[in-house]
Design a protein around this motif. Structure first.
Motif, mmCIF file in Angstrom:
data_model
loop_
_atom_site.group_PDB
_atom_site.id
_atom_site.type_symbol
_atom_site.label_atom_id
_atom_site.label_comp_id
_atom_site.label_asym_id
_atom_site.label_seq_id
_atom_site.Cartn_x
_atom_site.Cartn_y
_atom_site.Cartn_z
ATOM 1 N N SER A 31 47.542 43.380 32.819
ATOM 2 C CA SER A 31 48.384 42.549 33.680
ATOM 3 C C SER A 31 49.202 43.501 34.529
ATOM 4 C CB SER A 31 49.320 41.669 32.842
ATOM 5 O OG SER A 31 48.562 40.811 32.009
ATOM 6 N N GLY A 32 49.255 43.228 35.803
ATOM 7 C CA GLY A 32 50.008 44.141 36.659
ATOM 8 C C GLY A 32 49.923 43.707 38.105
ATOM 9 N N LEU A 33 50.362 44.590 38.991
ATOM 10 C CA LEU A 33 50.329 44.284 40.419
ATOM 11 C C LEU A 33 48.922 43.909 40.863
ATOM 12 C CD1 LEU A 33 52.494 46.937 42.269
ATOM 13 C CD2 LEU A 33 52.739 44.454 42.369
ATOM 14 N N ASP A 34 48.849 42.978 41.790
ATOM 15 C CA ASP A 34 47.560 42.559 42.337
ATOM 16 C C ASP A 34 47.026 43.675 43.224
ATOM 17 O OD1 ASP A 34 45.383 41.410 43.475
ATOM 18 O OD2 ASP A 34 46.468 39.784 44.475
ATOM 19 N N GLU A 35 46.199 44.517 42.643
ATOM 20 C CA GLU A 35 45.609 45.634 43.381
ATOM 21 C C GLU A 35 44.094 45.587 43.228
ATOM 22 O OE1 GLU A 35 47.807 48.887 41.721
ATOM 23 O OE2 GLU A 35 49.299 48.808 43.342
ATOM 24 N N PRO A 36 43.391 46.140 44.217
ATOM 25 C CA PRO A 36 41.934 45.994 44.224
ATOM 26 C C PRO A 36 41.258 46.438 42.928
ATOM 27 C CG PRO A 36 42.682 46.893 46.307
ATOM 28 C CD PRO A 36 43.888 46.820 45.428
ATOM 29 N N ALA A 37 41.734 47.541 42.327
ATOM 30 C CA ALA A 37 41.061 48.058 41.127
ATOM 31 C C ALA A 37 41.175 47.044 39.982
ATOM 32 C CB ALA A 37 41.673 49.396 40.721
ATOM 33 N N LEU A 38 42.384 46.506 39.800
ATOM 34 C CA LEU A 38 42.580 45.542 38.713
ATOM 35 C C LEU A 38 41.838 44.242 39.022
ATOM 36 C CD1 LEU A 38 43.852 44.822 36.041
ATOM 37 C CD2 LEU A 38 45.963 44.198 37.244
ATOM 38 N N ARG A 39 41.895 43.836 40.284
ATOM 39 C CA ARG A 39 41.202 42.598 40.683
ATOM 40 C C ARG A 39 39.697 42.716 40.423
ATOM 41 N NH1 ARG A 39 41.737 38.006 44.078
ATOM 42 N NH2 ARG A 39 43.972 38.247 43.920
ATOM 43 N N ALA A 40 39.154 43.893 40.656
ATOM 44 C CA ALA A 40 37.721 44.098 40.428
ATOM 45 C C ALA A 40 37.383 43.886 38.956
ATOM 46 C CB ALA A 40 37.319 45.503 40.877
ATOM 47 N N VAL A 41 38.292 44.322 38.079
ATOM 48 C CA VAL A 41 38.058 44.121 36.636
ATOM 49 C C VAL A 41 38.078 42.615 36.324
ATOM 50 C CG1 VAL A 41 38.890 44.640 34.311
ATOM 51 C CG2 VAL A 41 39.112 46.348 36.110
ATOM 52 N N TYR A 42 39.010 41.889 36.942
ATOM 53 C CA TYR A 42 39.076 40.432 36.733
ATOM 54 C C TYR A 42 37.788 39.768 37.227
ATOM 55 C CZ TYR A 42 44.003 40.056 35.291
ATOM 56 O OH TYR A 42 45.176 40.123 34.601
ATOM 57 N N ASP A 43 37.355 40.179 38.430
ATOM 58 C CA ASP A 43 36.135 39.572 38.990
ATOM 59 C C ASP A 43 34.927 39.838 38.086
ATOM 60 O OD1 ASP A 43 37.369 38.440 41.175
ATOM 61 O OD2 ASP A 43 37.001 40.148 42.488
ATOM 62 N N GLU A 44 34.908 41.066 37.540
ATOM 63 C CA GLU A 44 33.774 41.430 36.686
ATOM 64 C C GLU A 44 33.850 40.685 35.342
ATOM 65 O OE1 GLU A 44 33.496 45.654 35.937
ATOM 66 O OE2 GLU A 44 31.854 45.350 34.499
ATOM 67 N N ALA A 45 35.070 40.509 34.858
ATOM 68 C CA ALA A 45 35.235 39.876 33.544
ATOM 69 C C ALA A 45 34.871 38.398 33.578
ATOM 70 C CB ALA A 45 36.661 40.057 33.063
ATOM 71 N N PHE A 46 35.055 37.792 34.741
ATOM 72 C CA PHE A 46 34.799 36.347 34.836
ATOM 73 C C PHE A 46 33.780 36.071 35.925
ATOM 74 C CE2 PHE A 46 39.108 36.982 33.263
ATOM 75 C CZ PHE A 46 39.020 36.330 32.051
ATOM 76 N N PRO A 47 32.525 36.420 35.660
ATOM 77 C CA PRO A 47 31.494 36.180 36.679
ATOM 78 C C PRO A 47 31.280 34.682 36.857
ATOM 79 C CG PRO A 47 30.497 36.859 34.616
ATOM 80 C CD PRO A 47 31.981 36.954 34.423
ATOM 81 N N GLN A 48 30.706 34.369 37.996
ATOM 82 C CA GLN A 48 30.408 32.956 38.296
ATOM 83 C C GLN A 48 29.590 32.337 37.177
ATOM 84 O OE1 GLN A 48 30.763 32.304 42.052
ATOM 85 N NE2 GLN A 48 31.279 30.268 41.332
ATOM 86 N N ARG A 49 30.065 31.180 36.721
ATOM 87 C CA ARG A 49 29.302 30.528 35.644
ATOM 88 C C ARG A 49 28.421 29.449 36.207
ATOM 89 N NH1 ARG A 49 34.729 30.319 32.180
ATOM 90 N NH2 ARG A 49 34.805 32.512 31.703
#
Lengths: 246, 166
Positions: free
Chosen positions: A228-246
């Motif tokens: 959890s942290g600032l909305d930055e591209p690196a962290l956002r990429a982890v979120y996008d990867e963790a929750f792929p389109q279902r």
């Protein structure tokens, strides 16, 4: 002249005909500003806020639909830590919730095996339009200063029951209010974080009014260690990867 | 995957452009911006009252916010308003960039309530039941008044056209 002729003539004289749609970012900013006390809120405040803290902070999701499984009973908040949010001075106005239902527990969330519902004050209330208002209280375990965090991994983040982007609306005493814009998993309009310890860190999460953060929670605990942290591209990429389109 | 929008955000974002157009048709740009923010704030506070089809409801909120803004401005500038009213010409004078001055003059000759019904019908493209929600009348009353207002407006426009014929 028919009605259609009249309407056509009026449409040709429409003063809004040349109005261009707002860029998406501006639309999102306007909507986020709606939850602030001052409608025309600045995008960022220069006001630096005290950093919140690790151990036993509680997050209360006060609107929207949130489905959480139960948490570790050792980490579950004590009843006095659970936040009936509308009872918090200053929060009811900010959240805009009605006194009748805002934030007050109505029913308990379904517990996961081995979890006591009395220690998991996740609550739900349903509005007249069929939208649900859910209150969930999350806690986080004490941060161990000797533990060194690894880079956030999508596989770990994928275990979160709640992952969203949110803007800090305000900090009042030990309560930080965040406005949720979008969610990868779980759903909420407003999240409140309470620092129950007086300690100055919330897992490296520095709440600054107007700034946008990515926040994840698992088993009624805010996920720290860089998750959890600032909305930055690196962290956002982890979120996008963790929750792929279902 | 892209995070999905949560409830209020998704609804409010879809309302912004219709609300901007609604306000641009009725007030100056600066007031429109202020009233839009205020409208979103009120919508947020009253989001539990928001119906499944929120557009007419949102227009009603905007209408009230706009009326409040205008009342507030009138209170603040009471003296100026009085002077403006004294100096106001008896006939409606359309703005120089008005694309259809004849229509603007004809609309100005309707009562403000009737003109608003016609605007909501033509510009916001609302059905009588939706207009009723915006202005706080029954759908039946709106249907009757809207019918009369359109008939009067057409007749005023026809009169203008007659007068312009050589």
């Amino acid at each position: 002249m028919t009605d259609d002729d009249l309407r056509d003539r009026m449409r040709r004289a429409d003063p809004a005909a040349s109005l261009r749609p707002l860029p998406d970012e501006e639309v999102r900013r306007l909507v986020a500003g709606a939850a602030l006390d001052a409608p025309a809120a600045p995008r960022f405040s220069s006001r630096r806020l005290p950093v919140l803290v690790g151990a036993a902070a509680a997050v209360a999701v006060v609107a929207g639909v949130l489905v959480l499984s139960g948490g570790d009973s050792e980490q579950a908040p004590r009843p006095d830590v659970a936040l009936p949010t509308s009872a918090q001075p200053g929060l009811e106005n900010g959240s805009g919730l009605p006194d009748t239902s805002g934030g007050r527990p109505a029913t308990s969330a379904p517990p996961s095996p081995g979890t006591s519902t009395s220690q998991v004050p996740t609550t739900t209330a349903t509005s007249s339009e069929g939208r649900k208002t859910t209150v969930a209280v999350l806690t986080e375990g004490p941060a161990d200063p000797n533990v060194r965090c690894r880079q956030p991994e999508a596989a770990v983040l994928a275990e979160a029951q709640m992952a969203f982007e949110a803007t800090v609306l305000k900090v009042e005493g030990d309560v930080v209010t965040l406005r949720v814009h979008r969610a990868w998993t779980g759903e909420a309009d407003v999240v409140e974080v309470r620092n129950a310890t007086g300690s100055p860190v919330l897992l490296g999460f520095e709440p600054e009014i107007g700034r946008r953060y990515l926040v994840a929670a698992k088993d009624l605990k805010v996920m720290g260690c860089g998750y959890s942290g600032l909305d930055e591209p690196a962290l956002r990429a982890v979120y996008d990867e963790a929750f792929p389109q279902r | 995957m892209e995070p999905r929008q949560t409830g209020f955000d998704a609804v409010a974002q879809a309302l912004i452009d219709p609300l901007r157009r609604y306000l641009a048709r009725r007030t100056d740009a600066a007031t429109a911006d202020d009233v839009l923010s205020e409208t979103l704030l009120v919508a947020w506070r009253r989001r539990d009252d928001m119906p499944a089809e929120p557009l007419a409801w949102a227009y009603a909120v905007a209408r009230n916010c706009l009326a409040n803004a205008e009342r507030s401005r009138r209170r603040q500038d009471r003296l100026l308003v009085r002077i403006w009213q004294l100096a106001r010409p008896p006939e409606h004078v359309p703005a120089r960039d008005d694309p259809d001055p004849g229509l603007a003059m004809a609309l100005a000759r309707l009562s403000s309530a009737d003109a608003e019904l016609v605007r909501l019908w033509a510009w916001e493209e609302l059905a009588p039941a939706e207009i009723a929600q915006v202005v706080g009348m029954s759908a039946n009353a709106v249907s009757i008044r809207l019918h009369r207002a359109r008939r009067k407006l057409k007749s005023l426009l026809d009169e203008q056209a007659e007068g312009e014929r050589p």
